[in-house]
Write a protein that holds these residues in place. Sequence first.
Motif, mmCIF file in Angstrom:
data_model
loop_
_atom_site.group_PDB
_atom_site.id
_atom_site.type_symbol
_atom_site.label_atom_id
_atom_site.label_comp_id
_atom_site.label_asym_id
_atom_site.label_seq_id
_atom_site.Cartn_x
_atom_site.Cartn_y
_atom_site.Cartn_z
ATOM 1 N N LEU A 135 1.080 -1.144 -0.144
ATOM 2 C CA LEU A 135 0.012 0.168 0.059
ATOM 3 C C LEU A 135 1.014 1.219 0.028
ATOM 4 O O LEU A 135 1.882 1.302 0.958
ATOM 5 C CB LEU A 135 -1.029 0.252 1.320
ATOM 6 C CG LEU A 135 -1.731 1.526 1.264
ATOM 7 C CD1 LEU A 135 -2.816 1.381 0.363
ATOM 8 C CD2 LEU A 135 -2.666 1.341 2.616
ATOM 9 N N ARG A 136 0.921 2.037 -0.896
ATOM 10 C CA ARG A 136 1.643 3.306 -1.083
ATOM 11 C C ARG A 136 0.836 4.487 -1.044
ATOM 12 O O ARG A 136 -0.153 4.682 -1.535
ATOM 13 C CB ARG A 136 2.353 3.206 -2.443
ATOM 14 C CG ARG A 136 3.386 4.190 -2.753
ATOM 15 C CD ARG A 136 3.869 4.433 -4.195
ATOM 16 N NE ARG A 136 4.925 3.414 -4.308
ATOM 17 C CZ ARG A 136 5.749 3.037 -5.232
ATOM 18 N NH1 ARG A 136 5.485 3.932 -6.216
ATOM 19 N NH2 ARG A 136 6.462 2.200 -5.529
ATOM 20 N N VAL A 137 1.448 5.459 0.024
ATOM 21 C CA VAL A 137 0.823 6.834 -0.109
ATOM 22 C C VAL A 137 2.141 8.096 -0.335
ATOM 23 O O VAL A 137 3.138 7.776 0.161
ATOM 24 C CB VAL A 137 0.466 7.115 1.594
ATOM 25 C CG1 VAL A 137 -0.104 8.433 1.769
ATOM 26 C CG2 VAL A 137 -0.767 6.061 1.891
ATOM 27 N N GLY A 138 1.510 8.799 -0.863
ATOM 28 C CA GLY A 138 2.561 9.750 -1.258
ATOM 29 C C GLY A 138 2.096 11.529 -1.346
ATOM 30 O O GLY A 138 0.814 11.424 -1.514
ATOM 31 N N ALA A 139 3.094 12.307 -1.613
ATOM 32 C CA ALA A 139 2.665 13.339 -1.699
ATOM 33 C C ALA A 139 3.373 14.177 -3.019
ATOM 34 O O ALA A 139 4.588 13.938 -2.808
ATOM 35 C CB ALA A 139 2.591 14.216 -0.634
#
Length: 358
Positions: A135-139
Amino acid sequence: MKRLSIVSAAVLSALVIAPSMAKTGNEPGSIYVGPRIGLFGTDSDRRVIEDNRIQSFGGGFDSAMGGIEAGFQFTPEWGYRVYYDYLRGDLETSGSSTSTGSALGIDLLYNFTPKFYGSIGINGTEFSDVSNRFLRVGAGYKEFLNENWALSIEGAVQQSDGDLTEFMFMTGLRYYFGGAQQPTYTKPEPAPAPVAPPKPEPVDSDGDGVMDDKDKCPNTQLGYKVDADGCVMYANETVTRELVVTFGLNSAEISADQKSDIRETAEFLREYPQLDIVIEGHTDDTGAATYNQQLSDRRAKSVGDSLINDFGIAAERVSTVGYGESRPKYPNNSSENRAKNRRIEAVMSVTKRVPIEN
């Protein structure tokens, strides 16, 4: 190197095809495609098999990455992208051993502002045929160089179902096409303020010169002056009514031809109920003064009784008094003057408000 060649070929193909498309930015229907490169921080707990032995990574940003991404914007804020990255990392060995891998995933994107966005998605990351789901979270931040080209910088963290935590920092070059013509971000516009209906044209329904919205006396009759409020203007007017009834010699009887004057006096009293009437009786100087006094009383009472009994005037509004021969109206020096002095008199006046005519 073979995989990087494939990625480069895909990017070049997209750029050749793209110029025929319409120019856009983050508007619904816009599409972008482009290469990206960066650093990948492999978890030190990740294990791979290289040179027929189990090896691990040193941790930190120990891997290089390069790939391609393609995205689609379905609202001004929301969009999604797919990506493929080629990974090459250094192993924790005394030699120069490396391990290669790849990441294939999909992200959901949200534009917080025209330039800043966030992402969340899933991917499969593989090193040496060992694959993990993350699961990847980015900005990220993007800056348009012109109407079609944008430069992006992005950081992300991914967590696997096997407690692997890995980081990446990357930059990309995107080519936008499709959708609207301007590469600008549009926030939802607030609902327009309700527009008041146009004011109706002023109307003067009764034609008095004062508009209805200021007219406090609607339906005034034409022909009269009105004030600023549209109300009829009045002036005080004094109305006087005089009653004179003459009698025959030595008589208190009212002749038939004088009944009409008494009737008109009764009508005047009914029109102005605030008035009372005083009837004054008189005689000429024929005969004794004492007799003339009594005769004048009878004459006054005769007219008063006619008002009460014949024409319905309330008795309390009628009073009589006799003056005998003491108040002649004309000198008693001829038969004509004496006939005029044989009389009763009543004078009534009232002040009333009457409308002023134009």
